[in-house]
Design an enzyme around this catalytic site. Structure first.
Site, short mmCIF file in Angstrom:
data_model
loop_
_atom_site.label_atom_id
_atom_site.label_comp_id
_atom_site.label_asym_id
_atom_site.label_seq_id
_atom_site.Cartn_x
_atom_site.Cartn_y
_atom_site.Cartn_z
N PRO A 7 -55.38 61.96 -1.10
CA PRO A 7 -55.52 62.26 -2.65
C PRO A 7 -56.30 60.78 -3.07
O PRO A 7 -55.83 59.76 -2.64
CB PRO A 7 -54.21 62.53 -3.11
CG PRO A 7 -53.31 62.71 -2.02
CD PRO A 7 -53.89 62.09 -0.82
N THR A 37 -54.54 56.54 -4.04
CA THR A 37 -53.69 56.27 -3.22
C THR A 37 -53.76 54.84 -2.29
O THR A 37 -53.04 54.67 -1.49
CB THR A 37 -53.34 57.47 -1.86
OG1 THR A 37 -54.65 57.85 -1.60
CG2 THR A 37 -52.77 58.54 -2.49
N GLY A 38 -54.69 54.17 -2.51
CA GLY A 38 -55.06 52.92 -2.25
C GLY A 38 -56.07 52.91 -0.77
O GLY A 38 -56.40 52.00 -0.30
N GLU A 57 -63.81 74.37 -23.54
CA GLU A 57 -64.91 74.88 -22.96
C GLU A 57 -66.12 75.42 -23.75
O GLU A 57 -67.39 75.41 -24.00
CB GLU A 57 -64.58 75.92 -21.98
CG GLU A 57 -63.78 75.27 -20.81
CD GLU A 57 -64.33 74.26 -20.01
OE1 GLU A 57 -65.54 74.34 -19.99
OE2 GLU A 57 -63.77 73.31 -20.07
P1 ADP Z 1 -58.39 55.57 -3.94
O1 ADP Z 1 -59.43 54.83 -3.31
O2 ADP Z 1 -57.57 56.10 -2.77
O3 ADP Z 1 -58.72 56.60 -4.84
P2 ADP Z 1 -57.82 52.84 -5.13
O4 ADP Z 1 -57.72 52.22 -3.72
O5 ADP Z 1 -58.83 52.97 -5.96
O6 ADP Z 1 -57.46 54.41 -4.57
O7 ADP Z 1 -56.44 52.66 -6.10
C1 ADP Z 1 -56.48 52.22 -7.01
C2 ADP Z 1 -55.58 51.20 -7.37
O8 ADP Z 1 -54.09 51.91 -7.43
C3 ADP Z 1 -55.38 50.18 -6.65
O9 ADP Z 1 -56.41 49.22 -6.89
C4 ADP Z 1 -53.99 49.39 -6.68
O10 ADP Z 1 -54.00 48.61 -7.53
C5 ADP Z 1 -53.25 50.61 -6.89
N1 ADP Z 1 -52.70 51.30 -5.72
C6 ADP Z 1 -52.82 52.72 -5.10
N2 ADP Z 1 -52.20 52.48 -4.10
C7 ADP Z 1 -51.25 51.40 -3.78
C8 ADP Z 1 -50.53 51.03 -2.87
N3 ADP Z 1 -49.93 51.88 -1.77
N4 ADP Z 1 -50.00 49.92 -2.91
C9 ADP Z 1 -50.32 49.06 -3.92
N5 ADP Z 1 -51.35 49.43 -4.86
C10 ADP Z 1 -51.73 50.64 -4.88
#
Ligand code: ADP
Length: 475
Positions: A67, A70-71, A298
């Site tokens: 999703p 999620t990082g 909408e």
């Molecule tokens: P995705 O690419 O999966 O949409 P992102 O990497 O852009 O998610 O996540 C956005 C921000 O949320 C990251 O830059 C970080 O700050 C935070 N974040 C998301 N998941 C984590 C995690 N597991 N640990 C630490 N920070 C996280």
């Protein structure tokens, strides 16, 4: 020798390039096993020769799926950061958005750039936008165009030899199910890693990462508070957890307090829950009041789409069957060259204001909810883009990559000008909605009754509904 200094200013604007991401695995918390697997890859990237002697090669492609928020992006940057390699990033939607015939050449640009700095990392976010199944349903349009782009990715990935001149390609998607199987074949994205929602322990660990630069009364209190939040945030993503801490920090500063306390954290949590998207698909489950808000939203978007039609992207229909914080209106695919003038940009800002303006007018500013949030964000982004990156406004002839590049002085100027554009946009939008008030009501009724409405019907209503004359809005 390589001109690393020029990395930041890639000629191709859709590529963002960083010589050093500065991100490490310490920045990612929870799901330790993911880090373990990726650490392995970093080790191979760093000691290429040693591993090659043993016949171990780095995978060419790693696919991160899960999703949004999620990082995944964070992990891709951490791989680059840990391996000390330059990072080239693009978004799958950049390849198909603007001009026909551009997808393949953009893919070439991306790989060419990365190769000239190899070893390096390529990151393609939302890779499903370009790499969805061929011959499948044409979600989002641009089928043939996408296919060219996808073929080019496959060619590029097959093209580079498994050798020291490595380019590791990292893709991210939340739609593994629609990806073309050709992408997942051996020698392409053959390492697939799921990045899921964090567990309770994971959430605590993530909160701790983002609390690093925040002040708490004591370590114990910090521990207790973060534990409490991690218990109450089932199904939250890392990005949302980060938001809670940031919001709590802002509340703390606003109250002029020195430390983040329980009240601020709980308030921030409540706010974050308020913006939570339900993802409900079945309109029978949507509460009546929310349905009414969706229908008005909408309808307002539809009327603005008639008032300022987008020649390159005619709308097809709209419905109230899903709850998202951006409009549900659907458009046909973009085709042909897009020739946008300053007025087109400004009109698009006016259009994007519709959800916010109608919600405020119908339900009152103190009674708004989150269903216009994304549209408002879109409007401000467009205004910022127009001001910073087009050279078409009084801001000057310079090009600024983003807001954070600006020194405070310029930032204030930008804000003043952006407020000016946003003022005009909301006033103009409001005036259009009042002029076409009866059309808005009629479309709303139909949406509530039938759940959806087609473009032809919208146009008929727009053209035939009696209008209420409005005073002109000055730019
Ligand atoms: P995705 O690419 O999966 O949409 P992102 O990497 O852009 O998610 O996540 C956005 C921000 O949320 C990251 O830059 C970080 O700050 C935070 N974040 C998301 N998941 C984590 C995690 N597991 N640990 C630490 N920070 C996280």
């Amino acid at each position: 020798s390589r001109a690393l200094g020029s990395l930041g200013q890639s000629r191709a604007k859709f590529i963002s390039a960083e010589e050093r991401t500065g991100v490490t695995f310490d920045d990612f918390a929870g799901q330790e096993y993911i880090k373990k697997e990726l650490q392995e890859i970093v080790r191979i990237l760093k000691n290429d020769d040693e591993f090659q002697d043993k016949g171990i090669y780095c995978p060419k492609g790693v696919l991160l799926h899960g999703p949004p928020g999620t990082g995944k992006t964070l992990l891709a940057k951490a791989i680059a950061g840990e391996a000390g390699l330059p990072f080239f990033a693009a978004n799958g939607t950049d390849f198909v958005e603007m001009f026909v015939g551009v997808a393949a050449s953009r893919v070439k640009d991306l790989f060419g750039n990365a190769r000239s700095f190899s070893p390096s990392i390529i990151f393609i976010d939302e890779i499903d936008a370009i790499g969805s199944k061929r011959g499948g349903p044409d979600i989002g349009g641009g089928g043939a165009e996408r296919e060219q782009g996808l073929l080019q990715i496959l060619t590029e990935m097959d093209g580079f030899k498994v050798s020291t001149a490595q380019v590791l390609v990292i893709g991210a998607t939340n739609r593994l199910d629609i990806l073309d199987p050709a992408l997942l074949r051996k020698g392409r994205f053959d390492k697939i890693i799921r990045v899921g929602l964090p567990s309770e322990d994971g959430r605590y660990a993530i909160l701790k990462v983002h609390a690093r630069n925040k002040f708490f009364r004591s370590e114990e209190e910090k521990h207790t508070l973060l534990k409490e939040i991690s218990e109450q945030t089932e199904d939250f993503t890392g990005a949302e957890l980060q938001n809670i801490l940031n919001e709590a920090g802002i509340l703390t500063a606003r109250k002029d307090l020195d430390y983040i306390g329980r009240d601020e954290l709980l308030e921030a949590l409540k706010r974050q829950k308020g913006t939570f998207e339900t993802g409900q698909e079945d309109s029978t489950d949507i509460p009546e009041e929310l349905k009414l808000r969706l229908a008005y939203r909408e309808a307002a978007v539809a009327v603005l789409a008639c008032y300022f039609p987008e020649p390159h992207r005619p709308f097809v229909e709209t419905d109230i069957s899903s709850i998202r914080s951006q409009p549900n209106m659907r458009y046909t695919e973009i085709s042909g060259q897009v020739f946008a003038r300053k007025s087109d940009y400004i009109n698009s800002i006016v259009r994007a204001c519709a959800p916010r303006v109608i919600e405020e007018e119908m339900f009152g500013i103190d009674n708004m909810c989150w269903i216009s949030a994304k549209a408002t964000l879109e409007a401000s982004r467009r205004a910022e883009f127009l001001i910073l990156q087009t050279g078409m406004t009084a801001f000057g002839k310079a090009y600024y990559k983003n807001y954070s590049d600006l020194v405070p002085n310029l930032a204030m100027k930008l804000e003043a000008l952006r407020d000016e554009y946003m003022r005009y946009a909301t006033e103009k939008c409001s005036s259009v909605l009042q002029e076409y008030h009866l059309a808005v009501e009629t479309i709303t009724d139909i949406l509530l009754e039938k759940g959806k409405i087609q473009a032809e019907e919208i146009w008929d209503i727009y053209k035939s509904a009696p209008r209420v004359a409005q005073p002109p809005v000055s730019p």
